[in-house]
Design a protein around this motif. Structure first.
Motif, PDB file in Angstrom:
ATOM      1  N   GLU A 197     -38.592 -32.638   1.311  1.00  0.00           N
ATOM      2  CA  GLU A 197     -37.527 -32.183   2.611  1.00  0.00           C
ATOM      3  C   GLU A 197     -36.511 -32.855   2.746  1.00  0.00           C
ATOM      4  N   ARG A 198     -36.175 -33.897   2.032  1.00  0.00           N
ATOM      5  CA  ARG A 198     -34.771 -34.626   2.111  1.00  0.00           C
ATOM      6  C   ARG A 198     -33.776 -33.923   1.256  1.00  0.00           C
ATOM      7  N   VAL A 199     -34.323 -33.587  -0.007  1.00  0.00           N
ATOM      8  CA  VAL A 199     -33.539 -33.004  -1.105  1.00  0.00           C
ATOM      9  C   VAL A 199     -33.160 -31.850  -0.747  1.00  0.00           C
ATOM     10  N   ALA A 200     -34.219 -30.835  -0.047  1.00  0.00           N
ATOM     11  CA  ALA A 200     -33.566 -29.624   0.582  1.00  0.00           C
ATOM     12  C   ALA A 200     -32.941 -29.554   1.566  1.00  0.00           C
ATOM     13  N   ARG A 201     -32.882 -30.461   2.445  1.00  0.00           N
ATOM     14  CA  ARG A 201     -32.061 -30.672   3.387  1.00  0.00           C
ATOM     15  C   ARG A 201     -30.614 -30.923   3.160  1.00  0.00           C
ATOM     16  N   PHE A 202     -30.605 -32.118   2.129  1.00  0.00           N
ATOM     17  CA  PHE A 202     -29.514 -32.330   1.463  1.00  0.00           C
ATOM     18  C   PHE A 202     -28.527 -31.017   0.758  1.00  0.00           C
ATOM     19  N   ALA A 203     -29.571 -30.159   0.064  1.00  0.00           N
ATOM     20  CA  ALA A 203     -28.943 -28.988  -0.543  1.00  0.00           C
ATOM     21  C   ALA A 203     -28.287 -27.976   0.523  1.00  0.00           C
ATOM     22  N   PHE A 204     -29.099 -27.792   1.486  1.00  0.00           N
ATOM     23  CA  PHE A 204     -28.506 -26.812   2.501  1.00  0.00           C
ATOM     24  C   PHE A 204     -27.523 -27.308   3.239  1.00  0.00           C
ATOM     25  N   GLU A 205     -27.312 -28.335   3.735  1.00  0.00           N
ATOM     26  CA  GLU A 205     -26.394 -29.352   4.337  1.00  0.00           C
ATOM     27  C   GLU A 205     -24.945 -29.229   3.399  1.00  0.00           C
ATOM     28  N   LYS A 227     -23.699 -25.873   3.559  1.00  0.00           N
ATOM     29  CA  LYS A 227     -23.184 -25.406   4.579  1.00  0.00           C
ATOM     30  C   LYS A 227     -21.525 -26.022   4.729  1.00  0.00           C
ATOM     31  N   LYS A 228     -21.525 -27.269   4.222  1.00  0.00           N
ATOM     32  CA  LYS A 228     -20.430 -28.193   4.612  1.00  0.00           C
ATOM     33  C   LYS A 228     -19.438 -27.861   3.464  1.00  0.00           C
ATOM     34  N   ASN A 229     -19.631 -27.073   2.469  1.00  0.00           N
ATOM     35  CA  ASN A 229     -18.864 -26.633   1.469  1.00  0.00           C
ATOM     36  C   ASN A 229     -18.457 -25.242   1.148  1.00  0.00           C
ATOM     37  N   GLY A 230     -18.971 -24.656   2.214  1.00  0.00           N
ATOM     38  CA  GLY A 230     -18.693 -23.094   2.422  1.00  0.00           C
ATOM     39  C   GLY A 230     -19.589 -22.359   1.438  1.00  0.00           C
ATOM     40  N   ARG A 231     -20.701 -22.724   1.008  1.00  0.00           N
ATOM     41  CA  ARG A 231     -21.409 -21.996  -0.088  1.00  0.00           C
ATOM     42  C   ARG A 231     -22.178 -20.902   0.449  1.00  0.00           C
ATOM     43  N   LYS A 232     -22.397 -19.791  -0.213  1.00  0.00           N
ATOM     44  CA  LYS A 232     -23.338 -18.660   0.265  1.00  0.00           C
ATOM     45  C   LYS A 232     -24.667 -18.661   0.106  1.00  0.00           C
ATOM     46  N   LYS A 233     -25.184 -19.411  -1.070  1.00  0.00           N
ATOM     47  CA  LYS A 233     -26.688 -19.251  -1.509  1.00  0.00           C
ATOM     48  C   LYS A 233     -27.048 -20.360  -1.969  1.00  0.00           C
ATOM     49  N   VAL A 234     -28.521 -20.667  -1.527  1.00  0.00           N
ATOM     50  CA  VAL A 234     -29.219 -21.735  -2.449  1.00  0.00           C
ATOM     51  C   VAL A 234     -30.401 -21.043  -3.093  1.00  0.00           C
ATOM     52  N   ILE A 264     -31.343 -33.732  13.026  1.00  0.00           N
ATOM     53  CA  ILE A 264     -31.020 -33.836  11.500  1.00  0.00           C
ATOM     54  C   ILE A 264     -30.555 -35.524  11.371  1.00  0.00           C
ATOM     55  N   ARG A 265     -31.063 -36.220  10.363  1.00  0.00           N
ATOM     56  CA  ARG A 265     -30.625 -37.390   9.953  1.00  0.00           C
ATOM     57  C   ARG A 265     -29.079 -37.502   9.302  1.00  0.00           C
ATOM     58  N   LYS A 266     -28.457 -38.064   9.938  1.00  0.00           N
ATOM     59  CA  LYS A 266     -27.037 -38.037   9.235  1.00  0.00           C
ATOM     60  C   LYS A 266     -26.897 -38.828   8.143  1.00  0.00           C
ATOM     61  N   GLN A 267     -26.146 -38.548   7.227  1.00  0.00           N
ATOM     62  CA  GLN A 267     -26.248 -39.490   6.048  1.00  0.00           C
ATOM     63  C   GLN A 267     -25.243 -40.730   6.257  1.00  0.00           C
ATOM     64  N   GLN A 268     -25.697 -41.596   5.643  1.00  0.00           N
ATOM     65  CA  GLN A 268     -24.507 -42.858   6.078  1.00  0.00           C
ATOM     66  C   GLN A 268     -24.284 -43.263   4.840  1.00  0.00           C
ATOM     67  N   LEU A 269     -23.044 -42.694   4.195  1.00  0.00           N
ATOM     68  CA  LEU A 269     -22.396 -43.055   3.025  1.00  0.00           C
ATOM     69  C   LEU A 269     -21.304 -44.034   3.173  1.00  0.00           C
ATOM     70  N   ILE A 270     -21.443 -44.978   4.024  1.00  0.00           N
ATOM     71  CA  ILE A 270     -20.223 -45.913   4.416  1.00  0.00           C
ATOM     72  C   ILE A 270     -20.131 -47.081   3.238  1.00  0.00           C
ATOM     73  N   PRO A 271     -18.916 -46.699   2.541  1.00  0.00           N
ATOM     74  CA  PRO A 271     -18.563 -47.715   1.343  1.00  0.00           C
ATOM     75  C   PRO A 271     -18.611 -49.154   2.088  1.00  0.00           C
ATOM     76  N   LYS A 272     -19.295 -50.125   1.159  1.00  0.00           N
ATOM     77  CA  LYS A 272     -19.226 -51.456   1.808  1.00  0.00           C
ATOM     78  C   LYS A 272     -18.298 -52.408   0.868  1.00  0.00           C
ATOM     79  N   ALA A 273     -18.126 -53.845   1.070  1.00  0.00           N
ATOM     80  CA  ALA A 273     -17.484 -54.511   0.554  1.00  0.00           C
ATOM     81  C   ALA A 273     -16.005 -54.147   0.275  1.00  0.00           C
TER      82      ALA A 273
END
Ligand code: ADP
Ligand code: MG
Length: 347
Positions: free
Chosen positions: A159-167, A170-177, A1-10
């Motif tokens: 695939e990217r957006v589906a991965r995003f949705a399921f991740e 999972k992270k937010n404790g949701r039950k259904k997609v 699984i590719r890790k999202q890199q949302l590292i704030p810059k500047a």
């Protein structure tokens, strides 16, 4: 699984630089409120404001805006208008999302107890493919009177957006997609999107997955919205369904939306309206843009300031009920903002 890199810059001396794109209509006044509030709470953010001239036939302004977002990593935006009628001048909002490859849009649709609506306690997350589908902006008139418009669906973006949705679920404790589509008619394009999400679902056995045809989905949303948890869909359906749910929760002036890619994030009002007709009248609901600014603070890791502001907004909207006319109130935009500022630190 590719890790999202949302590292704030500047990030200088604990402060962040953020690109601010006021856009047209009510955008500039709403940004003014955000700046007033940020100054009051001492939010550690410096805005780099980029105004985009909607009448321009070239996209120099947009390119400059994109450059600054690439530098800052984060943006806060209103809706940018495209007034040029030239067919080759495409939507600036779409161009921005596409060029920054912000492939996922997240709209959290949660009922406000202070805003009277038909349905109570709605809590849905809409995840929308944000860079292709019907918004590929590839249209042409092949022969006079015959226009073709391409809807582009790719396996990689599905695939990217589906991965995003399921991740996300999972992270937010949701039950259904729930995947929303029209694969019965658009068998190849929506078929690919649906198949991809089904395959992704197998990797997340703890999360229930179902699918629904877009027409039925709109009916189900207005009739029985509580059956939905996380919803996943292509670009145009996402725009329509977002507006349906915002309508159920009180309209365009409340919810905020988040655009994410692997590198950049841009925050904006959820329905992406311009509000030209209500601009400059002190009646626009400032909450959607203020909520977008709270999302942005959270993204930057400024949880103290985000929490401070979120609690003040909650008190103004849900307890004091200082509301603009679009959500049944009689207050002006600036009265709402004054109320929020007055509620800082009091709840
Ligand atoms: P578009 O940008 O798609 O042209 P509009 O600007 O016409 O959409 O917005 C759609 C509707 O939502 C209009 O009735 C507008 O007045 C309303 N609206 C949008 N934003 C707000 C807001 N912040 N407060 C109150 N009403 C709003
Ligand atoms: Mg619109």
């Amino acid at each position: 699984i590719r890790k999202q890199q949302l590292i704030p810059k500047a990030h200088y001396g604990g402060r962040h630089a953020v690109t601010m794109l006021p856009g047209g209509g009510i955008g500039p006044e709403c940004m003014g409120y955000v700046r007033d509030i940020f100054r009051y709470i001492g939010a550690p953010v410096d805005f780099e404001v980029v105004d985009i001239d909607p009448t321009m036939d070239n996209d120099d302004d947009v390119q400059y805006a994109i450059t600054t977002i690439k530098r800052n990593g984060v943006g806060l935006k209103g809706n940018i208008e495209t007034k040029s009628e030239a067919a080759y001048v495409t939507s600036r909002n779409v161009a921005l999302r596409n060029e920054l490859d912000m492939y996922a849009y997240v709209l959290h649709c949660k009922s406000f107890i202070g805003v009277p609506t038909r349905h109570k306690d709605i809590d849905i997350h809409i995840i929308r493919q944000n860079t292709e589908g019907e918004y590929a902006m590839l249209e042409h008139e092949s022969v006079r009177g015959v226009v073709e418009s391409m809807k582009v669906v790719t396996a990689s973006n599905s695939e990217r957006v589906a991965r995003f949705a399921f991740e996300f679920a999972k992270k937010n404790g949701r039950k259904k997609v729930t995947t929303v589509h029209k694969a019965n008619i658009m068998k190849l394009s929506d078929g690919l999107f649906l198949e991809t999400s089904r395959r992704m679902a197998e990797e997340y056995p703890e999360i229930e997955h179902n699918d629904m045809i877009i027409d039925n989905c709109c009916m189900q949303l207005v009739a029985k919205p509580h059956q939905f948890d996380v919803m996943l869909m292509t670009n145009l359906y996402g725009s329509i369904v977002s507006n349906v749910v915002c309508g159920l929760l009180g309209g365009a002036g409340l919810l905020s939306g988040r655009n994410y890619g692997d590198h950049y994030a841009v925050f904006e009002p959820g329905t992406r309206n311009t509000g030209t007709a209500i601009a400059g009248k002190n009646i626009a609901n400032p909450i959607a843009m203020i909520n977008a600014s709270i999302d942005m603070l959270e993204h930057l890791g400024h949880h103290f300031h985000a929490g401070l502001l979120r609690r003040a907004v909650n008190k103004t909207v849900n307890i004091d009920r200082v509301l603009t006319p679009d959500v049944g109130g009689s207050n002006s935009s600036s009265e709402v903002v004054d109320s929020i500022i007055g509620n800082i630190g009091k709840s």
